[in-house]
Design a protein around this motif. Structure first.
Motif, PDB file in Angstrom:
ATOM      1  N   ARG A  41       0.810  -1.225   0.000  1.00 22.75           N
ATOM      2  CA  ARG A  41       0.000   0.000   0.000  1.00 22.75           C
ATOM      3  C   ARG A  41       0.835   1.263   0.000  1.00 22.75           C
ATOM      4  NH1 ARG A  41      -4.652  -1.833   4.402  1.00 22.75           N
ATOM      5  NH2 ARG A  41      -5.605  -3.426   3.070  1.00 22.75           N
ATOM      6  N   ARG A  42       1.979   1.222   0.683  1.00 20.92           N
ATOM      7  CA  ARG A  42       2.759   2.451   0.842  1.00 20.92           C
ATOM      8  C   ARG A  42       3.977   2.507  -0.061  1.00 20.92           C
ATOM      9  NH1 ARG A  42       1.976   1.906   6.920  1.00 20.92           N
ATOM     10  NH2 ARG A  42       4.214   1.513   7.130  1.00 20.92           N
ATOM     11  N   GLY A  43       4.284   1.439  -0.747  1.00 17.46           N
ATOM     12  CA  GLY A  43       5.424   1.455  -1.652  1.00 17.46           C
ATOM     13  C   GLY A  43       6.767   1.438  -0.950  1.00 17.46           C
ATOM     14  N   GLU A  44       6.789   0.965   0.295  1.00 19.67           N
ATOM     15  CA  GLU A  44       8.040   0.909   1.041  1.00 19.67           C
ATOM     16  C   GLU A  44       8.702  -0.455   0.851  1.00 19.67           C
ATOM     17  OE1 GLU A  44       6.657   3.895   4.702  1.00 19.67           O
ATOM     18  OE2 GLU A  44       6.905   1.748   5.059  1.00 19.67           O
ATOM     19  N   LEU A  45      10.011  -0.430   0.748  1.00 19.76           N
ATOM     20  CA  LEU A  45      10.798  -1.661   0.762  1.00 19.76           C
ATOM     21  C   LEU A  45      11.565  -1.703   2.072  1.00 19.76           C
ATOM     22  CD1 LEU A  45      13.764  -0.329   0.199  1.00 19.76           C
ATOM     23  CD2 LEU A  45      13.102  -0.535  -2.182  1.00 19.76           C
ATOM     24  N   ASN A  46      12.276  -2.795   2.327  1.00 21.07           N
ATOM     25  CA  ASN A  46      13.076  -2.831   3.545  1.00 21.07           C
ATOM     26  C   ASN A  46      14.259  -3.770   3.393  1.00 21.07           C
ATOM     27  OD1 ASN A  46      11.991  -5.402   3.896  1.00 21.07           O
ATOM     28  ND2 ASN A  46      10.831  -4.894   5.735  1.00 21.07           N
ATOM     29  N   LEU A  47      15.069  -3.826   4.442  1.00 23.11           N
ATOM     30  CA  LEU A  47      16.298  -4.604   4.404  1.00 23.11           C
ATOM     31  C   LEU A  47      16.027  -6.087   4.193  1.00 23.11           C
ATOM     32  CD1 LEU A  47      19.359  -4.867   4.764  1.00 23.11           C
ATOM     33  CD2 LEU A  47      18.998  -4.864   7.240  1.00 23.11           C
ATOM     34  N   GLY A  48      14.975  -6.619   4.831  1.00 26.66           N
ATOM     35  CA  GLY A  48      14.661  -8.021   4.646  1.00 26.66           C
ATOM     36  C   GLY A  48      14.348  -8.354   3.198  1.00 26.66           C
ATOM     37  N   GLN A  49      13.544  -7.519   2.558  1.00 23.71           N
ATOM     38  CA  GLN A  49      13.224  -7.726   1.146  1.00 23.71           C
ATOM     39  C   GLN A  49      14.483  -7.655   0.290  1.00 23.71           C
ATOM     40  OE1 GLN A  49      10.375  -4.896  -0.444  1.00 23.71           O
ATOM     41  NE2 GLN A  49      11.180  -5.128  -2.514  1.00 23.71           N
ATOM     42  N   LEU A  50      15.296  -6.629   0.507  1.00 19.69           N
ATOM     43  CA  LEU A  50      16.494  -6.432  -0.313  1.00 19.69           C
ATOM     44  C   LEU A  50      17.493  -7.564  -0.126  1.00 19.69           C
ATOM     45  CD1 LEU A  50      16.924  -2.600   0.263  1.00 19.69           C
ATOM     46  CD2 LEU A  50      16.158  -3.718  -1.846  1.00 19.69           C
ATOM     47  N   THR A  51      17.596  -8.086   1.097  1.00 20.14           N
ATOM     48  CA  THR A  51      18.516  -9.189   1.339  1.00 20.14           C
ATOM     49  C   THR A  51      18.021 -10.459   0.660  1.00 20.14           C
ATOM     50  OG1 THR A  51      19.068  -8.193   3.482  1.00 20.14           O
ATOM     51  CG2 THR A  51      19.771 -10.466   3.126  1.00 20.14           C
ATOM     52  N   ARG A  52      16.728 -10.717   0.753  1.00 17.17           N
ATOM     53  CA  ARG A  52      16.174 -11.867   0.052  1.00 17.17           C
ATOM     54  C   ARG A  52      16.363 -11.757  -1.452  1.00 17.17           C
ATOM     55  NH1 ARG A  52      10.283 -13.411   2.765  1.00 17.17           N
ATOM     56  NH2 ARG A  52      11.067 -14.942   4.298  1.00 17.17           N
ATOM     57  N   GLU A  53      16.192 -10.564  -1.991  1.00 19.24           N
ATOM     58  CA  GLU A  53      16.355 -10.388  -3.428  1.00 19.24           C
ATOM     59  C   GLU A  53      17.812 -10.582  -3.846  1.00 19.24           C
ATOM     60  OE1 GLU A  53      12.667  -7.258  -4.280  1.00 19.24           O
ATOM     61  OE2 GLU A  53      14.698  -6.495  -3.985  1.00 19.24           O
ATOM     62  N   ARG A  54      18.741 -10.103  -3.018  1.00 17.36           N
ATOM     63  CA  ARG A  54      20.172 -10.198  -3.348  1.00 17.36           C
ATOM     64  C   ARG A  54      20.702 -11.606  -3.122  1.00 17.36           C
ATOM     65  NH1 ARG A  54      24.587 -11.004  -4.441  1.00 17.36           N
ATOM     66  NH2 ARG A  54      26.460  -9.692  -4.319  1.00 17.36           N
TER      67      ARG A  54
END
Length: 444
Positions: free
Chosen positions: A299-312
């Motif tokens: 809803r807010r378009g926020e990402l976070n460290l957990g998402q970025l780490t999983r993606e990387r």
């Protein structure tokens, strides 16, 4: 389709693993971690003793039994690096209490508490027994703009006074506002001053370009890495404080991208020293639980460290969320006010906390990667509570609850039904705060 709560509670009872304090409590969880190189351990508040205690307990096992090489925490880089020197037997501090002294801004209790002190003491002792296999302690956050600027200049004064002069000239752009980055951000966003972005970028690029040369100097590779990270922080913090006036979502994303960049830099630095890196991350659930499974993301378009780490590192990341139903917490009524012991209200009906409470165990952990009725139910949307350094129970639903899909946010969940406060190391932790974060008033 929403399942009746009674059915979900029984499904949970069938698969949970009670936590009793026994040495084998987390054996199966470590099996689940497997070969993961990044274990992200969250917290549902910044002031709960059980969260800090169990996070440290699990981290000790990861370091001792799985060879993890670093702990990276939701804290400012220069403050945490003083602790890093201490746990490695460097620097001038004679105790963990002294090494934690740079955590001087609000909220002090977040890192200056007895649980962290005990862990830092343990880590120094562990490192002393394992020469060549030491585990470090690092900060991921970006609120230390002016402190980091000073650290860059201090480093260069020791290795290249002319380069220090160039750095001082570049960073002088920030001096018009004293040590108030909010005033800087306001002035630049509304056209009252040109941004300092180019100067901050130029300083980082110079340090990166001269890394091979300066890292061979008298202060060695680690100290150059420390300085380079401070320069990266200054660049990202400059952008962050300008973004504060463009909206929370943008500044939040800059902050968590900085945390992810810092994590990548730690990996690259360690591997550059021929030591593969395995890192435990300590931060709030809001930073570590995958934002794509939360209304933060959808809803807010926020990402976070957990998402970025999983993606990387999709096959090498394991995320542990923590929760509580009721008890007490160390928190403040408002920003920069003294810490208080505050009563945590029972979880709202139908929330993740309420569901876990109905299980009837004082503490347990749940494998969310399993395929069963409980994990299927927790892939559905439900409320989850997030308490920061501010706790406002009178507006709790709107101040602290977010819709999430817990089994998609985390790989495992630790629940402690009744929890208690962390014990601050300082009697009054409401000191003045110059570099106020965008996460005011929640402080996540």
């Amino acid at each position: 389709m929403t399942r009746p709560q009674s059915n979900l509670v029984q499904a949970l009872r069938d698969v949970i693993r009670p936590l009793t304090g026994a040495s084998n409590d987390y054996d199966a969880l470590l099996d689940g971690v497997g070969e993961a190189r990044f274990v992200l351990i969250g917290e549902a508040s910044h002031g709960t003793h059980e969260f800090y205690r169990e996070r440290a307990r699990l981290t000790r096992r990861l370091i001792e039994e799985r060879g993890f090489t670093a702990v990276a925490v939701e804290a400012d880089w220069p403050d945490a690096y003083r602790v890093n020197r201490f746990v490695r037997g460097q620097g001038e501090d004679g105790s963990a209490l002294e090494a934690l002294a740079d955590f001087g801004r609000f909220p002090k209790w977040m890192w200056r508490n007895e649980d962290v002190q005990h862990f830092v003491d343990w880590l120094r002792d562990h490192n002393g027994r394992r020469p060549g296999e030491e585990a470090g302690f690092y900060g991921l956050d970006l609120y230390s703009l002016h402190r980091s600027v000073r650290e860059v200049i201090t480093y260069l004064e020791a290795v290249d006074p002319e380069a220090a002069g160039r750095a001082r000239k570049r960073y002088s752009c920030f001096e018009h506002f004293g040590e108030n980055p909010q005033a800087y951000g306001y002035a630049t966003e509304y056209g009252r001053q040109e941004p300092c972005e180019d100067a901050a970028v130029a300083q980082l690029l110079e340090l990166q370009r001269r890394e091979a040369e300066l890292a061979q100097g008298p202060l060695g590779g680690d100290e150059h890495f420390f300085a380079e990270q401070n320069a990266r922080l200054a660049k990202n913090a400059e952008n962050y404080y300008r973004a504060m006036f463009r909206g929370r979502d943008e500044s939040w994303n800059i902050r968590d991208r900085h945390m992810a960049e810092t994590l990548e830099a730690l990996v690259e630095h360690g591997e550059g020293q021929s030591r593969p890196q395995k890192i435990v991350v300590w931060a709030h659930n809001s930073h570590l639980g995958d934002a794509r499974a939360s209304e933060m993301g959808w809803r807010r378009g926020e990402l976070n460290l957990g998402q970025l780490t999983r993606e990387r590192w999709p096959e090498e990341t394991y995320i542990v969320g923590l929760s509580t139903h009721h008890g007490t917490v160390t928190a403040s009524d408002d920003w920069d006010e003294p810490a208080r012991t505050k009563r945590v209200r029972p979880g709202l009906q139908g929330s993740l906390e309420d569901l876990c409470h109905e299980v009837g165990e004082p503490g347990f952990w749940l494998d969310l990667r399993g395929q069963n009725a409980a994990t299927d139910a927790l892939r559905e949307e439900r409320l989850q509570r997030f308490i920061g350094v501010i706790y406002r129970p009178e507006t709790e639903r709107w101040s602290h609850y977010v819709h999430t899909r817990p089994a998609e946010m985390y790989d495992a969940l630790l629940h402690f039904d009744e929890t208690s406060t962390v014990v601050p190391l300082d009697p009054d932790t409401g000191d003045a705060q110059d570099e106020v974060p965008d996460t005011y008033p929640a402080g996540l």
